[in-house]
Design a protein around this motif. Structure first.
Motif, PDB file in Angstrom:
ATOM      1  N   ALA A  88     -17.089  -4.998  -4.104  1.00  0.00           N
ATOM      2  CA  ALA A  88     -15.835  -5.711  -3.830  1.00  0.00           C
ATOM      3  C   ALA A  88     -15.147  -5.111  -2.613  1.00  0.00           C
ATOM      4  O   ALA A  88     -14.693  -5.821  -1.703  1.00  0.00           O
ATOM      5  N   LYS A  89     -15.080  -3.773  -2.574  1.00  0.00           N
ATOM      6  CA  LYS A  89     -14.438  -3.095  -1.444  1.00  0.00           C
ATOM      7  C   LYS A  89     -15.132  -3.468  -0.134  1.00  0.00           C
ATOM      8  O   LYS A  89     -14.472  -3.815   0.865  1.00  0.00           O
ATOM      9  N   ALA A  90     -16.449  -3.427  -0.165  1.00  0.00           N
ATOM     10  CA  ALA A  90     -17.215  -3.740   1.047  1.00  0.00           C
ATOM     11  C   ALA A  90     -16.970  -5.177   1.502  1.00  0.00           C
ATOM     12  O   ALA A  90     -17.007  -5.475   2.700  1.00  0.00           O
ATOM     13  N   ALA A  91     -16.705  -6.065   0.539  1.00  0.00           N
ATOM     14  CA  ALA A  91     -16.493  -7.480   0.870  1.00  0.00           C
ATOM     15  C   ALA A  91     -15.041  -7.778   1.218  1.00  0.00           C
ATOM     16  O   ALA A  91     -14.685  -8.922   1.463  1.00  0.00           O
ATOM     17  N   VAL A 120     -14.413   2.752 -13.904  1.00  0.00           N
ATOM     18  CA  VAL A 120     -14.036   1.757 -12.893  1.00  0.00           C
ATOM     19  C   VAL A 120     -12.879   2.286 -12.044  1.00  0.00           C
ATOM     20  O   VAL A 120     -12.895   2.183 -10.809  1.00  0.00           O
ATOM     21  N   PHE A 121     -11.881   2.894 -12.688  1.00  0.00           N
ATOM     22  CA  PHE A 121     -10.739   3.431 -11.934  1.00  0.00           C
ATOM     23  C   PHE A 121     -11.183   4.570 -11.018  1.00  0.00           C
ATOM     24  O   PHE A 121     -10.672   4.713  -9.910  1.00  0.00           O
ATOM     25  N   GLU A 122     -12.117   5.367 -11.498  1.00  0.00           N
ATOM     26  CA  GLU A 122     -12.673   6.466 -10.687  1.00  0.00           C
ATOM     27  C   GLU A 122     -13.273   5.893  -9.404  1.00  0.00           C
ATOM     28  O   GLU A 122     -13.027   6.400  -8.301  1.00  0.00           O
ATOM     29  N   ALA A 123     -14.033   4.821  -9.558  1.00  0.00           N
ATOM     30  CA  ALA A 123     -14.645   4.183  -8.372  1.00  0.00           C
ATOM     31  C   ALA A 123     -13.570   3.578  -7.474  1.00  0.00           C
ATOM     32  O   ALA A 123     -13.658   3.672  -6.239  1.00  0.00           O
ATOM     33  N   MET A 124     -12.558   2.989  -8.075  1.00  0.00           N
ATOM     34  CA  MET A 124     -11.479   2.393  -7.269  1.00  0.00           C
ATOM     35  C   MET A 124     -10.750   3.461  -6.470  1.00  0.00           C
ATOM     36  O   MET A 124     -10.406   3.257  -5.295  1.00  0.00           O
ATOM     37  N   GLU A 126     -11.967   6.264  -5.500  1.00  0.00           N
ATOM     38  CA  GLU A 126     -12.906   6.765  -4.489  1.00  0.00           C
ATOM     39  C   GLU A 126     -12.951   5.844  -3.269  1.00  0.00           C
ATOM     40  O   GLU A 126     -12.932   6.300  -2.127  1.00  0.00           O
ATOM     41  N   VAL A 127     -12.989   4.523  -3.499  1.00  0.00           N
ATOM     42  CA  VAL A 127     -13.091   3.597  -2.361  1.00  0.00           C
ATOM     43  C   VAL A 127     -11.708   3.109  -1.902  1.00  0.00           C
ATOM     44  O   VAL A 127     -11.618   2.311  -0.980  1.00  0.00           O
ATOM     45  N   ASP A 128     -10.657   3.582  -2.567  1.00  0.00           N
ATOM     46  CA  ASP A 128      -9.285   3.242  -2.186  1.00  0.00           C
ATOM     47  C   ASP A 128      -8.944   1.767  -2.398  1.00  0.00           C
ATOM     48  O   ASP A 128      -8.412   1.096  -1.504  1.00  0.00           O
ATOM     49  N   MET A 129      -9.240   1.270  -3.591  1.00  0.00           N
ATOM     50  CA  MET A 129      -8.744  -0.056  -3.984  1.00  0.00           C
ATOM     51  C   MET A 129      -7.467   0.114  -4.803  1.00  0.00           C
ATOM     52  O   MET A 129      -7.207   1.182  -5.355  1.00  0.00           O
ATOM     53  N   VAL A 130      -6.712  -0.961  -4.893  1.00  0.00           N
ATOM     54  CA  VAL A 130      -5.410  -0.913  -5.582  1.00  0.00           C
ATOM     55  C   VAL A 130      -5.548  -1.461  -7.008  1.00  0.00           C
ATOM     56  O   VAL A 130      -6.212  -2.479  -7.234  1.00  0.00           O
ATOM     57  N   ARG A 169      -4.729   9.893  -7.023  1.00  0.00           N
ATOM     58  CA  ARG A 169      -4.916   9.296  -5.698  1.00  0.00           C
ATOM     59  C   ARG A 169      -5.140   7.785  -5.760  1.00  0.00           C
ATOM     60  O   ARG A 169      -5.214   7.118  -4.733  1.00  0.00           O
ATOM     61  N   LEU A 170      -5.284   7.260  -6.959  1.00  0.00           N
ATOM     62  CA  LEU A 170      -5.449   5.809  -7.125  1.00  0.00           C
ATOM     63  C   LEU A 170      -4.128   5.107  -6.822  1.00  0.00           C
ATOM     64  O   LEU A 170      -3.096   5.434  -7.417  1.00  0.00           O
ATOM     65  N   ARG A 171      -4.154   4.157  -5.887  1.00  0.00           N
ATOM     66  CA  ARG A 171      -2.927   3.401  -5.631  1.00  0.00           C
ATOM     67  C   ARG A 171      -2.713   2.389  -6.759  1.00  0.00           C
ATOM     68  O   ARG A 171      -3.618   1.607  -7.071  1.00  0.00           O
ATOM     69  N   ILE A 172      -1.541   2.473  -7.347  1.00  0.00           N
ATOM     70  CA  ILE A 172      -1.201   1.618  -8.486  1.00  0.00           C
ATOM     71  C   ILE A 172       0.087   0.861  -8.168  1.00  0.00           C
ATOM     72  O   ILE A 172       1.043   1.448  -7.659  1.00  0.00           O
ATOM     73  N   VAL A 173       0.099  -0.436  -8.462  1.00  0.00           N
ATOM     74  CA  VAL A 173       1.345  -1.203  -8.358  1.00  0.00           C
ATOM     75  C   VAL A 173       1.740  -1.693  -9.748  1.00  0.00           C
ATOM     76  O   VAL A 173       0.977  -2.402 -10.406  1.00  0.00           O
ATOM     77  N   LEU A 174       2.907  -1.270 -10.190  1.00  0.00           N
ATOM     78  CA  LEU A 174       3.496  -1.854 -11.393  1.00  0.00           C
ATOM     79  C   LEU A 174       4.104  -3.188 -10.966  1.00  0.00           C
ATOM     80  O   LEU A 174       5.038  -3.231 -10.162  1.00  0.00           O
ATOM     81  N   GLU A 175       3.553  -4.267 -11.482  1.00  0.00           N
ATOM     82  CA  GLU A 175       3.951  -5.594 -10.996  1.00  0.00           C
ATOM     83  C   GLU A 175       5.219  -6.097 -11.691  1.00  0.00           C
ATOM     84  O   GLU A 175       5.469  -5.794 -12.848  1.00  0.00           O
TER      85      GLU A 175
END
Lengths: 349, 349
Positions: A88-91, A120-124, A126-130, A169-175
């Motif tokens: 997903a990150k690559a795309a 999954v969060f660990e991977a997020m 690592e690749v800097d997804m939100v 380091r995981l970017r999190i948004v409380l919506e």
């Protein structure tokens, strides 16, 4: 008072663009409302759970309006793997949205506990997804439990704290925060945790949706003091709080409750009036000077998504009445505050 | 488990019977719901403010169903004098109902502060009339105020305490209590202060009226813990807590919200199913053995209104589906829980 306001590159960091002919109607409203960027929710039927589906959906939206930038998200579900996160990150997919089970529109496939998703969060991270959190626990029918729509958000906050502690380091948004407790929690957490706020939650309290299904959304608007906390953090210009409209269109028949057995759909629709509405509201509580930060620079900084060169919208101070309905073919949608007057409108070139 | 239940002389100590052809439809539902006594609210258009109006209204109701006993009330307003209280008492009027301004159906003429009415309350105490309080303060739009429909009842309780302190012999009923705070307050006050509880507030919480206009009423249903407090005080068999249905019919079109600009009417309609519904609910939380106290003896003792000789209703345990609508001429009304199943029905002779 200035008669015009120039805002650089407004970005809506939480919007529902739907599917099919309904998407054709509402997707155009992103730009109509003054926005060139839409952070797109994945709660379609069925939900967007793979990179391939996200790219297909993005192409459908681009076919409707190619000018708007669409930032795509996946729906957090057991199908999601660390490898799919990397794909997903690559795309170019930006985030993953988590819905607690059953709390809002099309959330029947939502999560019940987070630990299963730690790989999954660990991977997020690592690749800097939100990670985008619908921050409510489900209401409980367990005897002795006091959990309901009014405290569902405060009761979610321990989950947010725990996630941030586990993945700092995981970017999190409380919506779509709606409570003072949520605002204070996000402020107290680190720079990787941000918070989106809708326009309508700056206007509504519980009294406004009591008996008024058009103002009913999830999370529900809370106490006057909670609304005040949302206004305060915007007046303060806090950089980790920014607009995500949660603009959620439904066919009008689903908003006006017809049958005693079926509640109305949750959602308030603000897309086509979003920038004038937000200017109107911020001015009403003395935060007009924070408009650009709230609707553009704060969110763009957090998402690392700079404005495109030269993109700007000019607002003009003038009384403008909100259109009662937008329609196309068999579809129609009624906006928030239909028929009411705003103090600002978009100056169209 | 017993298959039948015999209840002596059920009495509904808070009901709205309306006017005109609508009254002709709904007044008959008092008896259909198993009740032979209706304590009648005065919030007509215009409100019932004089003894003469109350007697005329009573005659109209008797013309519709002469079997039911109607206990009449006056609407507390500046027109009301100590002399009129004495006239009312002599004419058999039982109580005076106080509505805070603007908090519910036809309350635009409601009160704003009580001290102006002290001479009236003094006369009521002297002649032993009952003061019925809609116990909510109006929501406030003052900046910094946190008053809204969720805390309107707890914020009213200091007024109740003050009234009871000033008029300790005045019989006062806090109507349709919805919060633990109200239950605890009434328990803590003296024997001249009682509390009515509706059937629907034993079933609903805020989640049930969120987006569901048919479940919207004033006071709104609150947190699960508040509902639990209502259930607890009934299980306890406390003699100063009794049924007042606040059954409030509205034309169906006013309950299903049609326009974004107009909220739906506040009110839940339980009259035609009231006794089976109340039995069903009390059984659901282990209080079926308290049914007669709750629907008859507690309220009758407080109001000093003994049962008529031989008056009793027999309930039979059987699954019965609630009718979807009651209609007469051009009028119709949809009951609470339309189409749902109850575990009890009235055995008709």
């Amino acid at each position: 008072m200035a008669d015009t306001l120039t805002i650089s590159a407004p970005a809506d960091f939480h919007v529902h663009l739907r599917q099919g002919t309904f998407a054709e109607l509402v997707t155009k409203h992103v730009r109509e409302g003054g926005f060139g960027l839409a952070y797109v929710m994945p709660n379609l039927v069925p939900p967007i759970t793979t990179t391939e589906e996200a790219l297909l959906y993005k192409a459908q939206l681009q076919a409707i309006d190619p000018v708007v930038e669409y930032m795509m998200t996946l729906y957090l579900s057991p199908e999601l793997t660390p490898q799919e996160i990397r794909n997903a990150k690559a795309a170019g997919v930006y985030g993953v949205k988590s819905y607690p089970r059953g709390v809002t529109t099309n959330s029947e496939g939502g999560i019940e506990n987070y630990e299963a998703y730690y790989p999954v969060f660990e991977a997020m991270q690592e690749v800097d997804m939100v990670l985008n959190l619908h921050g409510e626990v489900p209401s409980s029918s367990t005897p002795g439990s006091n959990t309901c729509v009014l405290n569902a958000e405060p009761q979610f906050l321990p989950h947010l704290r725990k996630l941030h502690a586990a993945f700092p380091r995981l970017r999190i948004v409380l919506e779509h925060a709606t409570t003072r407790a949520a605002v204070e929690c996000v402020k107290a957490l680190g720079d990787t945790v941000a918070c989106s706020i809708t326009a309508h939650h700056l206007a509504l309290t519980v009294d406004d949706w009591a008996g008024q299904s058009w103002h009913f959304c999830k999370p529900v608007a809370k106490y006057p003091d909670d609304r005040e906390a949302l206004r305060e953090v915007i007046r303060e210009g806090h950089p980790r709080f920014f607009l995500g409209s949660d603009s959620a269109p439904h066919p009008p028949g689903k908003k006006s409750t017809a049958a005693p057995s079926s509640p109305c759909a949750a959602g308030v629709y603000t897309s086509p009036i979003l920038l004038p509405l937000t200017a109107h509201l911020l001015e009403s509580f003395g935060a007009l000077d924070k408009l650009e930060g709230f609707v553009s620079t704060h969110g763009r900084a957090f998402y690392k998504k700079p404005a495109r060169e030269g993109e700007q919208i000019v607002l003009r101070r003038t009384k403008s009445k909100i259109q009662e309905v937008w329609a196309q073919g068999a579809d129609s949608v009624v906006p928030f505050w239909a028929g009411k007057e705003l103090n600002w409108e978009i100056l169209r070139g």
